[in-house]
Design an enzyme around this catalytic site. Structure first.
Site, PDB file in Angstrom:
ATOM      1  N   SER A   1       3.714  -6.616   2.594  1.00  0.00           N
ATOM      2  CA  SER A   1       2.365  -6.559   3.173  1.00  0.00           C
ATOM      3  C   SER A   1       1.356  -7.150   2.184  1.00  0.00           C
ATOM      4  O   SER A   1       1.440  -8.318   1.851  1.00  0.00           O
ATOM      5  CB  SER A   1       2.030  -5.130   3.596  1.00  0.00           C
ATOM      6  OG  SER A   1       0.842  -5.090   4.359  1.00  0.00           O
ATOM      7  N   LEU A   2       0.416  -6.344   1.666  1.00  0.00           N
ATOM      8  CA  LEU A   2      -0.551  -6.895   0.713  1.00  0.00           C
ATOM      9  C   LEU A   2       0.149  -7.490  -0.500  1.00  0.00           C
ATOM     10  O   LEU A   2      -0.388  -8.380  -1.165  1.00  0.00           O
ATOM     11  CB  LEU A   2      -1.562  -5.835   0.280  1.00  0.00           C
ATOM     12  CG  LEU A   2      -1.141  -4.850  -0.821  1.00  0.00           C
ATOM     13  CD1 LEU A   2      -1.495  -5.375  -2.207  1.00  0.00           C
ATOM     14  CD2 LEU A   2      -1.767  -3.500  -0.604  1.00  0.00           C
TER      15      LEU A   2
ATOM     16  N   HIS B   1      -0.409  -3.709  10.955  1.00  0.00           N
ATOM     17  CA  HIS B   1       0.715  -4.522  11.449  1.00  0.00           C
ATOM     18  C   HIS B   1       1.063  -4.247  12.905  1.00  0.00           C
ATOM     19  O   HIS B   1       2.223  -4.055  13.266  1.00  0.00           O
ATOM     20  CB  HIS B   1       1.944  -4.338  10.543  1.00  0.00           C
ATOM     21  CG  HIS B   1       1.695  -4.775   9.142  1.00  0.00           C
ATOM     22  ND1 HIS B   1       1.502  -6.091   8.797  1.00  0.00           N
ATOM     23  CD2 HIS B   1       1.552  -4.051   7.998  1.00  0.00           C
ATOM     24  CE1 HIS B   1       1.265  -6.167   7.495  1.00  0.00           C
ATOM     25  NE2 HIS B   1       1.291  -4.945   6.995  1.00  0.00           N
TER      26      HIS B   1
ATOM     27  N   GLN C   1       0.831  -1.203   0.000  1.00  0.00           N
ATOM     28  CA  GLN C   1       0.000   0.000   0.000  1.00  0.00           C
ATOM     29  C   GLN C   1       0.864   1.252   0.000  1.00  0.00           C
ATOM     30  O   GLN C   1       1.923   1.301   0.615  1.00  0.00           O
ATOM     31  CB  GLN C   1      -0.928   0.001   1.214  1.00  0.00           C
ATOM     32  CG  GLN C   1      -2.176   0.817   0.973  1.00  0.00           C
ATOM     33  CD  GLN C   1      -3.332   0.381   1.865  1.00  0.00           C
ATOM     34  OE1 GLN C   1      -3.515  -0.789   2.121  1.00  0.00           O
ATOM     35  NE2 GLN C   1      -4.112   1.331   2.335  1.00  0.00           N
TER      36      GLN C   1
ATOM     37  N   ARG D   1      -9.647  -8.348   3.351  1.00  0.00           N
ATOM     38  CA  ARG D   1      -8.559  -7.892   4.215  1.00  0.00           C
ATOM     39  C   ARG D   1      -8.634  -6.382   4.440  1.00  0.00           C
ATOM     40  O   ARG D   1      -8.512  -5.892   5.558  1.00  0.00           O
ATOM     41  CB  ARG D   1      -7.220  -8.276   3.570  1.00  0.00           C
ATOM     42  CG  ARG D   1      -5.960  -7.988   4.402  1.00  0.00           C
ATOM     43  CD  ARG D   1      -4.755  -8.530   3.638  1.00  0.00           C
ATOM     44  NE  ARG D   1      -3.495  -8.360   4.345  1.00  0.00           N
ATOM     45  CZ  ARG D   1      -2.690  -7.310   4.233  1.00  0.00           C
ATOM     46  NH1 ARG D   1      -3.037  -6.301   3.448  1.00  0.00           N
ATOM     47  NH2 ARG D   1      -1.541  -7.249   4.889  1.00  0.00           N
TER      48      ARG D   1
ATOM     49  N   GLN E   1       0.453 -12.196   9.592  1.00  0.00           N
ATOM     50  CA  GLN E   1       0.946 -10.982   8.939  1.00  0.00           C
ATOM     51  C   GLN E   1       0.092  -9.752   9.259  1.00  0.00           C
ATOM     52  O   GLN E   1       0.596  -8.629   9.281  1.00  0.00           O
ATOM     53  CB  GLN E   1       0.973 -11.246   7.422  1.00  0.00           C
ATOM     54  CG  GLN E   1       1.657 -10.186   6.596  1.00  0.00           C
ATOM     55  CD  GLN E   1       0.889  -9.914   5.322  1.00  0.00           C
ATOM     56  OE1 GLN E   1      -0.290  -9.568   5.360  1.00  0.00           O
ATOM     57  NE2 GLN E   1       1.547 -10.073   4.200  1.00  0.00           N
TER      58      GLN E   1
END
Length: 312
Positions: free
Chosen positions: A94-95, A203, A9, A119, A252
């Site tokens: 991440s994503l 996170h 992101q 998500r 995660q």
């Protein structure tokens, strides 16, 4: 050895994917499949905006994935190459880990899009707006950043969320604690602290409701074994077992993105070339994290794809 890597992101921008879709029917197919899977006109949002809708995490996450996978699919289908033949590892920030897993065949495209929509919605819903925050610490290593986070917490949550490279760490947690940390940066010898324009504290343990939601989603749509190992964010090590992949994707959501260590792990097993699809965000981090000479390539446009094909 070569790793294909996928951004997270922050790499979204209005206009993303338009030139590629104009140039390639393969890219258009990817964007249409994602639209169909989500039941929304995401590609129109990507290309036309408005920006305030694109940056919403439930839209940004599948959009970034779609853009990256479209770039890879054009390389594969129009260039006549396969990821399995040209990449030794995949990884994503991440994503971007979902993009990496989609690229390596662990999830199909429609499932990946739906998982990222879930998500994004779950992460946004986990913490009311204004309760959490994130900040980038520039000129901070991981140890110093954690000491700062501990000092600023004062009974609230404040922890390292992203260990991006040796000079950039991101912290996440309660808004008051993160703001205290930014105010204290000079006391810890950190060059600068910058509050990030994000809608939730990603996170960190505040995201536990979102982790629970992803556990349910991944039980319904579990991954298959990837064509090549994925270097996981939370372990900074390669994984191929579907059950382990499912577990790390749940972890995660609340866990640290260990990107600096992931680069080191890939370099340690012989990766010297990193190819980033759909962005130019990770390549500078890779350069700063690598201990030796590595090559990075960012692939966004048709020209980039054609240039890459000459070197594969």
């Amino acid at each position: 050895m070569r790793a294909f890597i996928f951004p997270g992101q922050g790499s979204q921008a209005v206009g993303m994917g338009k030139a590629l879709a104009d140039a390639s029917p393969v890219a258009r197919e990817v964007f249409q499949e994602v639209d169909d899977a989500l039941g929304q006109k995401l590609f129109r949002l990507m290309t036309e905006g408005p920006e305030d809708q694109l940056v919403l995490t439930e839209n940004a996450q599948p959009a970034i994935m779609a853009n990256a996978i479209a770039t890879l699919r054009v390389l594969e289908k129009e260039g006549g190459v396969t990821l399995a033949a040209k990449a030794d590892y995949v990884a994503g920030h991440s994503l971007g880990e979902y993009s990496a897993l989609c690229a390596a065949g662990a999830f199909d495209l429609a499932t990946t899009a739906r998982l990222l929509k879930t998500r994004g919605q779950a992460m946004q819903a986990a913490v009311p707006v204004g309760i959490g925050a994130m900040a980038a610490l520039l000129g901070a290593d991981i140890e110093t950043a954690q000491k700062l986070a501990d000092a600023a917490a004062e009974g609230e949550i404040c922890t390292v969320a992203n260990d991006n490279d040796p000079s950039q760490v991101v912290i996440s947690g309660h808004k008051g604690a993160v703001e205290r940390a930014v105010a204290l940066v000079k006391d810890f010898g950190i060059k600068r602290g910058v509050l990030l324009p994000v809608s939730a504290p990603f996170h960190c343990p505040l995201m536990q409701p979102a982790a629970d939601a992803m556990a349910d989603a991944l039980r319904a749509d579990p991954p298959s074994a990837p064509l090549v190992p994925v270097v996981a964010n939370v372990t900074a090590s390669p994984v191929s077992d579907p059950g382990m992949i499912r577990d790390i994707l749940v972890q995660q959501v609340t866990g640290r993105v260990r990107w600096r260590e992931s680069v080191g792990a890939m370099e340690g097993v012989g990766v010297t070339r990193f190819v980033e699809f759909g962005g130019k965000v990770l390549s500078p981090m890779v350069k700063r994290s690598a201990s030796g000479e590595v090559e990075t390539v960012s692939v966004i446009s048709m020209d980039d794809i054609e240039a890459l094909l000459k070197t594969l």
